[in-house]
Write an enzyme that holds these catalytic residues in place. Structure first.
Site, PDB file in Angstrom:
ATOM      1  N   HIS A   1      -3.800  -5.057   1.687  1.00 47.37           N
ATOM      2  CA  HIS A   1      -3.199  -5.998   3.035  1.00 47.37           C
ATOM      3  C   HIS A   1      -3.692  -7.156   2.710  1.00 47.37           C
ATOM      4  O   HIS A   1      -4.350  -7.710   1.736  1.00 47.37           O
ATOM      5  CB  HIS A   1      -4.195  -5.432   4.134  1.00 47.37           C
ATOM      6  CG  HIS A   1      -3.604  -4.058   4.717  1.00 47.37           C
ATOM      7  ND1 HIS A   1      -4.450  -3.115   5.151  1.00 47.37           N
ATOM      8  CD2 HIS A   1      -2.382  -3.391   4.639  1.00 47.37           C
ATOM      9  CE1 HIS A   1      -3.498  -1.904   5.514  1.00 47.37           C
ATOM     10  NE2 HIS A   1      -2.422  -2.181   5.221  1.00 47.37           N
TER      11      HIS A   1
ATOM     12  N   LYS B   1      -5.636  -9.215  -0.800  1.00 50.58           N
ATOM     13  CA  LYS B   1      -4.550  -9.360  -1.815  1.00 50.58           C
ATOM     14  C   LYS B   1      -5.527  -9.886  -2.914  1.00 50.58           C
ATOM     15  O   LYS B   1      -5.435  -9.697  -4.179  1.00 50.58           O
ATOM     16  CB  LYS B   1      -3.494 -10.078  -1.453  1.00 50.58           C
ATOM     17  CG  LYS B   1      -2.507  -8.990  -0.832  1.00 50.58           C
ATOM     18  CD  LYS B   1      -1.369  -9.928  -0.503  1.00 50.58           C
ATOM     19  CE  LYS B   1      -0.119  -9.072   0.148  1.00 50.58           C
ATOM     20  NZ  LYS B   1      -0.344  -7.922   1.382  1.00 50.58           N
TER      21      LYS B   1
ATOM     22  N   THR C   1       3.834  -1.997  -2.761  1.00 50.72           N
ATOM     23  CA  THR C   1       4.778  -2.480  -1.664  1.00 50.72           C
ATOM     24  C   THR C   1       5.025  -3.917  -1.984  1.00 50.72           C
ATOM     25  O   THR C   1       4.509  -4.804  -2.675  1.00 50.72           O
ATOM     26  CB  THR C   1       3.790  -2.389  -0.378  1.00 50.72           C
ATOM     27  OG1 THR C   1       2.555  -2.936  -0.805  1.00 50.72           O
ATOM     28  CG2 THR C   1       3.655  -1.072   0.155  1.00 50.72           C
ATOM     29  N   GLY C   2       6.104  -4.325  -1.199  1.00 53.69           N
ATOM     30  CA  GLY C   2       6.934  -5.584  -1.671  1.00 53.69           C
ATOM     31  C   GLY C   2       5.961  -7.091  -1.945  1.00 53.69           C
ATOM     32  O   GLY C   2       6.052  -7.452  -2.937  1.00 53.69           O
ATOM     33  N   THR C   3       5.241  -7.440  -0.847  1.00 55.20           N
ATOM     34  CA  THR C   3       4.115  -8.547  -1.146  1.00 55.20           C
ATOM     35  C   THR C   3       3.333  -8.292  -2.168  1.00 55.20           C
ATOM     36  O   THR C   3       3.199  -9.237  -3.135  1.00 55.20           O
ATOM     37  CB  THR C   3       3.915  -9.157   0.089  1.00 55.20           C
ATOM     38  OG1 THR C   3       4.693  -8.823   1.357  1.00 55.20           O
ATOM     39  CG2 THR C   3       3.579 -10.571   0.033  1.00 55.20           C
ATOM     40  N   THR C   4       2.854  -7.141  -2.126  1.00 55.08           N
ATOM     41  CA  THR C   4       1.775  -6.922  -3.136  1.00 55.08           C
ATOM     42  C   THR C   4       2.369  -7.098  -4.631  1.00 55.08           C
ATOM     43  O   THR C   4       1.587  -7.734  -5.424  1.00 55.08           O
ATOM     44  CB  THR C   4       1.086  -5.525  -2.781  1.00 55.08           C
ATOM     45  OG1 THR C   4       0.490  -5.643  -1.410  1.00 55.08           O
ATOM     46  CG2 THR C   4      -0.437  -5.437  -3.805  1.00 55.08           C
TER      47      THR C   4
ATOM     48  N   SER D   1       8.077  -4.094   2.115  1.00 55.03           N
ATOM     49  CA  SER D   1       6.920  -4.602   2.558  1.00 55.03           C
ATOM     50  C   SER D   1       6.200  -3.451   3.346  1.00 55.03           C
ATOM     51  O   SER D   1       6.974  -2.816   4.069  1.00 55.03           O
ATOM     52  CB  SER D   1       6.979  -5.997   3.500  1.00 55.03           C
ATOM     53  OG  SER D   1       5.703  -6.389   3.743  1.00 55.03           O
ATOM     54  N   GLY D   2       5.026  -3.278   3.458  1.00 58.32           N
ATOM     55  CA  GLY D   2       4.179  -2.372   4.337  1.00 58.32           C
ATOM     56  C   GLY D   2       4.740  -2.135   5.712  1.00 58.32           C
ATOM     57  O   GLY D   2       5.095  -1.051   5.965  1.00 58.32           O
TER      58      GLY D   2
ATOM     59  N   ASP E   1       4.590   1.521   2.697  1.00 60.69           N
ATOM     60  CA  ASP E   1       3.912   2.697   2.745  1.00 60.69           C
ATOM     61  C   ASP E   1       4.620   4.066   2.753  1.00 60.69           C
ATOM     62  O   ASP E   1       4.129   4.935   2.017  1.00 60.69           O
ATOM     63  CB  ASP E   1       2.817   2.570   3.795  1.00 60.69           C
ATOM     64  CG  ASP E   1       2.019   1.161   4.024  1.00 60.69           C
ATOM     65  OD1 ASP E   1       0.848   1.365   3.643  1.00 60.69           O
ATOM     66  OD2 ASP E   1       2.584   0.192   4.280  1.00 60.69           O
TER      67      ASP E   1
ATOM     68  N   ASP F   1      -7.337  -3.329   4.839  1.00 57.48           N
ATOM     69  CA  ASP F   1      -8.579  -4.153   5.491  1.00 57.48           C
ATOM     70  C   ASP F   1      -9.095  -3.467   6.604  1.00 57.48           C
ATOM     71  O   ASP F   1      -8.429  -3.179   7.667  1.00 57.48           O
ATOM     72  CB  ASP F   1      -7.411  -5.203   5.855  1.00 57.48           C
ATOM     73  CG  ASP F   1      -8.433  -6.250   6.738  1.00 57.48           C
ATOM     74  OD1 ASP F   1      -9.575  -6.250   6.983  1.00 57.48           O
ATOM     75  OD2 ASP F   1      -7.794  -7.600   6.820  1.00 57.48           O
TER      76      ASP F   1
ATOM     77  N   HIS G   1       1.431  -1.660  11.658  1.00 54.27           N
ATOM     78  CA  HIS G   1       1.738  -0.332  10.973  1.00 54.27           C
ATOM     79  C   HIS G   1       0.723   0.523  10.659  1.00 54.27           C
ATOM     80  O   HIS G   1       0.706   1.392   9.526  1.00 54.27           O
ATOM     81  CB  HIS G   1       2.673  -0.619   9.863  1.00 54.27           C
ATOM     82  CG  HIS G   1       2.106  -1.336   8.768  1.00 54.27           C
ATOM     83  ND1 HIS G   1       1.588  -2.675   8.947  1.00 54.27           N
ATOM     84  CD2 HIS G   1       1.816  -1.100   7.559  1.00 54.27           C
ATOM     85  CE1 HIS G   1       1.109  -3.022   7.748  1.00 54.27           C
ATOM     86  NE2 HIS G   1       1.370  -2.125   6.916  1.00 54.27           N
TER      87      HIS G   1
ATOM     88  N   ASP H   1       1.433   4.230   9.652  1.00 50.20           N
ATOM     89  CA  ASP H   1       1.787   4.316   8.358  1.00 50.20           C
ATOM     90  C   ASP H   1       0.834   4.326   7.267  1.00 50.20           C
ATOM     91  O   ASP H   1       0.759   5.276   6.178  1.00 50.20           O
ATOM     92  CB  ASP H   1       2.855   3.365   8.002  1.00 50.20           C
ATOM     93  CG  ASP H   1       4.091   3.105   8.811  1.00 50.20           C
ATOM     94  OD1 ASP H   1       3.926   3.299  10.160  1.00 50.20           O
ATOM     95  OD2 ASP H   1       5.354   2.815   8.449  1.00 50.20           O
TER      96      ASP H   1
ATOM     97  N   ARG I   1      -3.274   9.994   4.285  1.00 46.39           N
ATOM     98  CA  ARG I   1      -3.649  11.349   4.622  1.00 46.39           C
ATOM     99  C   ARG I   1      -2.609  12.176   3.464  1.00 46.39           C
ATOM    100  O   ARG I   1      -3.127  13.253   2.977  1.00 46.39           O
ATOM    101  CB  ARG I   1      -2.602  11.860   5.931  1.00 46.39           C
ATOM    102  CG  ARG I   1      -2.553  13.007   6.209  1.00 46.39           C
ATOM    103  CD  ARG I   1      -1.806  13.213   7.583  1.00 46.39           C
ATOM    104  NE  ARG I   1      -1.563  14.866   7.864  1.00 46.39           N
ATOM    105  CZ  ARG I   1      -0.358  15.454   7.374  1.00 46.39           C
ATOM    106  NH1 ARG I   1       0.345  14.542   6.658  1.00 46.39           N
ATOM    107  NH2 ARG I   1      -0.395  16.616   7.452  1.00 46.39           N
TER     108      ARG I   1
HETATM  109  O1  LIG Z   1       1.071  -3.718   4.444  1.00 43.87           O
HETATM  110  C1  LIG Z   1       1.047  -3.250   3.388  1.00 43.87           C
HETATM  111  C2  LIG Z   1       0.250  -1.963   3.082  1.00 43.87           C
HETATM  112  O2  LIG Z   1       0.150  -1.029   4.511  1.00 43.87           O
HETATM  113  C3  LIG Z   1       1.177  -3.913   2.215  1.00 43.87           C
HETATM  114  O3  LIG Z   1       2.565  -4.590   2.283  1.00 43.87           O
HETATM  115  P1  LIG Z   1       2.683  -5.852   1.507  1.00 43.87           P
HETATM  116  O4  LIG Z   1       2.262  -5.641   0.041  1.00 43.87           O
HETATM  117  O5  LIG Z   1       4.241  -6.076   1.475  1.00 43.87           O
HETATM  118  O6  LIG Z   1       2.162  -6.868   2.059  1.00 43.87           O
END
Ligand SMILES: O=C(CO)COP(=O)(O)O
Length: 136
Positions: A11, A15, A37-40, A57-58, A63, A83, A90, A93, A99
């Site tokens: 999150h 990061k 996930t996209g941004t990470t 992205s999450g 996720d 976090d 989300h 998710d 889980r």
């Molecule tokens: O939200 C996330 C995981 O729940 C991470 O998504 P991003 O990597 O796109 O920020």
């Protein structure tokens, strides 16, 4: 020996911690297939030069895409620095992803300390170690 596939997710407030952790363990991570996930995933790729397959992205379904890998027995471990101090839109998710790690006995590390212990375990890269999978 086939490479392990690892997912890296964090999150926004986490990061920097994940990036620092990735840099610390880059020699092991280089030997693995990485997804995120996209941004990470984008951040890790641009800051370290590691190749990372990026999902959405999450909040947009990333996720859940990683959850699908788990359900298909295509993920060996999840490093998910979520976090605990800020709500995520989300959240369902996030819970669903964690889980599925329990359902399928996939190692999951949610803090740098746990992640250190997982990645430095002698079992981590051992070709002889395969976690038990449930027999559904
Ligand atoms: O939200 C996330 C995981 O729940 C991470 O998504 P991003 O990597 O796109 O920020």
């Amino acid at each position: 020996m086939s490479k392990l596939t690892l997912a890296l997710v964090a999150h926004d407030h986490k990061k920097p911690e994940l990036l620092a952790w990735v840099k610390q363990h880059i020699d092991v991570l280089k030997q693995c297939n990485l997804v995120g996930t996209g941004t990470t995933g984008g951040l890790i790729a641009s800051e370290t030069g590691l190749e990372v397959t990026r999902y959405k992205s999450g909040p947009l379904g990333g996720d859940q895409q990683i959850g699908a890998l788990i359900a298909e027995n295509k993920l060996d471990a999840l490093f998910f620095f979520w976090d605990p101090l800020n709500p995520a839109p989300h959240d369902p998710d996030v819970k669903a992803l964690l889980r599925l790690c329990s359902v399928w006995n996939v190692p999951v590390a949610c803090t740098p300390a746990t992640a250190d212990l997982v990645i430095t375990s002698p079992l981590f890269l051992s070709p002889d170690y395969k976690p038990l999978k449930p027999n559904f």
